[in-house]
Design an enzyme around this catalytic site. Structure first.
Site, PDB file in Angstrom:
ATOM      1  N   LYS A  54      23.897  83.522   7.116  1.00 40.04           N
ATOM      2  CA  LYS A  54      23.829  84.010   8.490  1.00 40.04           C
ATOM      3  C   LYS A  54      24.637  83.091   9.412  1.00 40.04           C
ATOM      4  O   LYS A  54      25.030  81.991   9.026  1.00 40.04           O
ATOM      5  CB  LYS A  54      22.375  84.070   8.954  1.00 40.04           C
ATOM      6  CG  LYS A  54      21.686  82.716   9.017  1.00 40.04           C
ATOM      7  CD  LYS A  54      20.253  82.831   9.522  1.00 40.04           C
ATOM      8  CE  LYS A  54      19.598  81.448   9.600  1.00 40.04           C
ATOM      9  NZ  LYS A  54      18.268  81.497  10.223  1.00 40.04           N
ATOM     10  N   ARG A 152       6.492  83.881  14.834  1.00 40.00           N
ATOM     11  CA  ARG A 152       7.763  84.494  15.206  1.00 40.00           C
ATOM     12  C   ARG A 152       7.683  85.976  14.886  1.00 40.00           C
ATOM     13  O   ARG A 152       7.388  86.783  15.752  1.00 40.00           O
ATOM     14  CB  ARG A 152       8.916  83.777  14.478  1.00 40.00           C
ATOM     15  CG  ARG A 152      10.286  84.118  15.023  1.00 40.00           C
ATOM     16  CD  ARG A 152      11.352  83.131  14.568  1.00 40.00           C
ATOM     17  NE  ARG A 152      11.479  83.016  13.114  1.00 40.00           N
ATOM     18  CZ  ARG A 152      12.354  82.203  12.526  1.00 40.00           C
ATOM     19  NH1 ARG A 152      13.144  81.426  13.254  1.00 40.00           N
ATOM     20  NH2 ARG A 152      12.435  82.144  11.204  1.00 40.00           N
ATOM     21  N   HIS A 181       8.068  81.714   6.477  1.00 42.30           N
ATOM     22  CA  HIS A 181       9.027  80.672   6.839  1.00 42.30           C
ATOM     23  C   HIS A 181       8.299  79.402   7.229  1.00 42.30           C
ATOM     24  O   HIS A 181       7.307  79.440   7.973  1.00 42.30           O
ATOM     25  CB  HIS A 181       9.919  81.135   7.997  1.00 42.30           C
ATOM     26  CG  HIS A 181      11.077  80.214   8.248  1.00 42.30           C
ATOM     27  ND1 HIS A 181      12.089  80.046   7.330  1.00 42.30           N
ATOM     28  CD2 HIS A 181      11.371  79.409   9.292  1.00 42.30           C
ATOM     29  CE1 HIS A 181      12.966  79.177   7.806  1.00 42.30           C
ATOM     30  NE2 HIS A 181      12.552  78.766   8.994  1.00 42.30           N
ATOM     31  N   ARG A 237      15.391  79.613  -0.422  1.00 41.71           N
ATOM     32  CA  ARG A 237      16.343  80.092   0.587  1.00 41.71           C
ATOM     33  C   ARG A 237      17.008  78.921   1.324  1.00 41.71           C
ATOM     34  O   ARG A 237      16.846  78.778   2.531  1.00 41.71           O
ATOM     35  CB  ARG A 237      15.643  80.976   1.615  1.00 41.71           C
ATOM     36  CG  ARG A 237      14.868  82.159   1.082  1.00 41.71           C
ATOM     37  CD  ARG A 237      14.429  83.075   2.226  1.00 41.71           C
ATOM     38  NE  ARG A 237      13.765  82.357   3.298  1.00 41.71           N
ATOM     39  CZ  ARG A 237      12.459  82.159   3.393  1.00 41.71           C
ATOM     40  NH1 ARG A 237      11.645  82.607   2.444  1.00 41.71           N
ATOM     41  NH2 ARG A 237      11.948  81.500   4.421  1.00 41.71           N
ATOM     42  N   TYR A 281      37.782  65.135  34.232  1.00 37.00           N
ATOM     43  CA  TYR A 281      37.043  65.691  35.359  1.00 37.00           C
ATOM     44  C   TYR A 281      35.964  64.734  35.856  1.00 37.00           C
ATOM     45  O   TYR A 281      35.267  64.088  35.063  1.00 37.00           O
ATOM     46  CB  TYR A 281      36.371  67.006  34.965  1.00 37.00           C
ATOM     47  CG  TYR A 281      37.312  68.155  34.746  1.00 37.00           C
ATOM     48  CD1 TYR A 281      38.032  68.710  35.802  1.00 37.00           C
ATOM     49  CD2 TYR A 281      37.475  68.705  33.479  1.00 37.00           C
ATOM     50  CE1 TYR A 281      38.885  69.785  35.596  1.00 37.00           C
ATOM     51  CE2 TYR A 281      38.325  69.777  33.262  1.00 37.00           C
ATOM     52  CZ  TYR A 281      39.032  70.311  34.331  1.00 37.00           C
ATOM     53  OH  TYR A 281      39.883  71.366  34.130  1.00 37.00           O
ATOM     54  N   CYS A 328      36.858  68.470  28.060  1.00 36.10           N
ATOM     55  CA  CYS A 328      37.294  69.643  28.820  1.00 36.10           C
ATOM     56  C   CYS A 328      37.094  70.903  27.973  1.00 36.10           C
ATOM     57  O   CYS A 328      36.693  70.844  26.813  1.00 36.10           O
ATOM     58  CB  CYS A 328      38.759  69.506  29.215  1.00 36.10           C
ATOM     59  SG  CYS A 328      39.171  67.945  30.037  1.00 36.10           S
ATOM     60  N   MET A 329      37.407  72.055  28.547  1.00 34.55           N
ATOM     61  CA  MET A 329      37.242  73.299  27.810  1.00 34.55           C
ATOM     62  C   MET A 329      38.127  73.348  26.572  1.00 34.55           C
ATOM     63  O   MET A 329      37.714  73.849  25.516  1.00 34.55           O
ATOM     64  CB  MET A 329      37.550  74.495  28.711  1.00 34.55           C
ATOM     65  CG  MET A 329      37.309  75.835  28.040  1.00 34.55           C
ATOM     66  SD  MET A 329      37.675  77.237  29.095  1.00 34.55           S
ATOM     67  CE  MET A 329      36.361  77.103  30.322  1.00 34.55           C
ATOM     68  N   ASP A 330      39.348  72.789  26.663  1.00 35.64           N
ATOM     69  CA  ASP A 330      40.323  72.944  25.592  1.00 35.64           C
ATOM     70  C   ASP A 330      40.870  71.622  25.063  1.00 35.64           C
ATOM     71  O   ASP A 330      41.668  71.642  24.120  1.00 35.64           O
ATOM     72  CB  ASP A 330      41.514  73.781  26.094  1.00 35.64           C
ATOM     73  CG  ASP A 330      41.067  75.003  26.870  1.00 35.64           C
ATOM     74  OD1 ASP A 330      40.363  75.835  26.274  1.00 35.64           O
ATOM     75  OD2 ASP A 330      41.387  75.099  28.074  1.00 35.64           O
TER      76      ASP A 330
END
Length: 398
Positions: A54, A152, A181, A237, A281, A328-330
């Site tokens: 998953k 859950r 679980h 699992r 920043y 930063c973002m990038d």
């Protein structure tokens, strides 16, 4: 194959990725490491493994990992969402796939059309599956979910009798498994795992009391396999451990696992920052002396945590250097020190090994104040993935 006319479930992010992606930032996945972990965990547990793939196989790549595990002979895969199961079927995965998340009634027919196994967590959900199965004229393969302490999804273990009766007597459902679980198995000192095991076994004993065949019992997640052999039962699992990462700082390395994922980039800029100048920043970091700073083209827009600002480390030329200023973002910046050396295109390792040193996913998570699961699953589709090893996997899958 059933489900040949499936709705298009393509991830819009896939459109970002051309056939040949030469972005300097990338994830490298060692499929042979995953194969080693699969075999080691299965041998340690003494039970078959359901490989949990998953969340994009914990950031490693849903389809390539699933196809590789299938080629390695795994007998069962587990996902969280029906969409993940559909993607596997579309890619040619034929082994049994259990969808472990709660079902949404309009999606049940998609489960059945693609031979996906269904988690049934209540009598009401059972009726929804029966209705869809009858309308399609085909039996559903189901696993019963019992709640032993997570609160859950699933029927409380003490109330499981009527639930099991209804499932066993169903004309349109074949009960393949029953599971729960574990909430605290990452910590080998926690008493809760033993309590959950007793609740689970008591619920399972109802099959014997009514003279019904016992389905496959599965309870052990990664922590369960590592620390509690008594919970391994008929199938296990493992999730994060399958990828060579410990689930928690309290976990013990009882199995020799190999990390499968490396996160690497390259130097794209080098400059001298004068004493007193600030970086990034908010001007949160100031050079105390003239120093050499490089820029690395990855940021929180890729899932690399902003919380590593002025806290994280990377490897350059086999040596550790600190991230300075805000991520930063990038991009982010790294201080090489007043005498450090690097050139454009030099490799930068964020997770993985370089020379004699290594930065683990667990260490990154600890520095970021989170868990390894979040680090791995947060690495998004903007980062291209490349695969090494796994000679048996069709290369088109990568």
């Amino acid at each position: 194959m059933p489900g040949a006319n499936l709705p298009d479930m393509t991830d819009p992010a896939d459109s970002f990725r051309p056939e040949a992606n030469d972005r300097p930032t990338r994830i490298r996945v060692d499929l042979d490491a995953i194969g080693h972990n699969f075999r080691a965990l299965q041998a340690h547990a003494g039970a078959p493994v359901m490989g949990i793939v998953k969340a994009n196989a914990y950031g490693h790549g849903l389809v390539p990992v699933a196809l590789y595990l299938q080629a390695q002979g795994i007998g069962q895969l587990g996902v969280a969402l029906v969409e993940e199961g559909l993607a596997l079927r579309r890619a040619g995965v034929t082994v049994p796939v259990l969808v472990m998340g709660g079902i949404h009634a309009p999606q049940v027919s998609q489960f059945l059309a693609c031979d996906l196994e269904v988690t049934v967590s209540s009598i009401a959900k059972l009726r929804q599956v029966e209705q869809a199965a009858e309308s399609l004229g085909r039996k559903a393969v189901i696993h019963l979910k019992v709640d032993t302490g997570m609160e859950r999804i699933g029927v409380h273990s003490e109330n499981a009798g009527a639930f099991i009766d209804a499932a066993v007597s169903s004309r349109w459902c074949a009960v393949k498994g029953i599971y729960s679980h574990l909430a605290c198995s990452d910590d080998p000192a926690s008493p809760m795992t033993h309590e959950q095991l007793q609740r689970f076994l008591h619920a399972c004993s109802y099959f014997d009391r009514i003279g019904a065949p016992m389905p496959v019992r599965h309870l052990a997640n990664s922590g369960g396999v590592l620390h509690f052999p008594e919970v391994c039962l008929d199938m296990v699992r493992p999730g994060i451990a399958l990828y060579g990462v410990m689930p928690d700082p309290a976990s013990r390395p009882t199995v020799a696992l190999k990390p499968a994922l490396s996160l690497v980039s390259k130097v794209v800029y080098f400059k001298v920052v004068k004493a007193g100048r600030t970086v990034s920043y908010g001007a949160t970091w100031t050079a105390s002396e003239d120093t050499r700073v490089i820029t690395v083209p990855i940021g929180y827009g890729d899932g690399y945590p902003r919380s590593l600002s002025s806290r994280g480390e990377v490897l350059v030329r086999g040596e550790r250097h600190p991230i300075v200023g805000r991520v930063c973002m990038d991009q982010f910046m790294v201080d090489l020190g007043p005498a450090g050396t690097a050139y454009n295109e030099d490799e930068v390792v964020l997770i993985g090994r370089q020379g004699d040193d290594a930065i683990t996913c667990e260490a990154v998570a600890s520095t970021a104040g989170t868990i390894p699961y979040e680090i791995l699953t947060g690495l998004n589709a903007r980062i291209p993935r490349e695969y090494v090893g796994g000679a048996s996997i069709p290369r088109s899958a990568t």
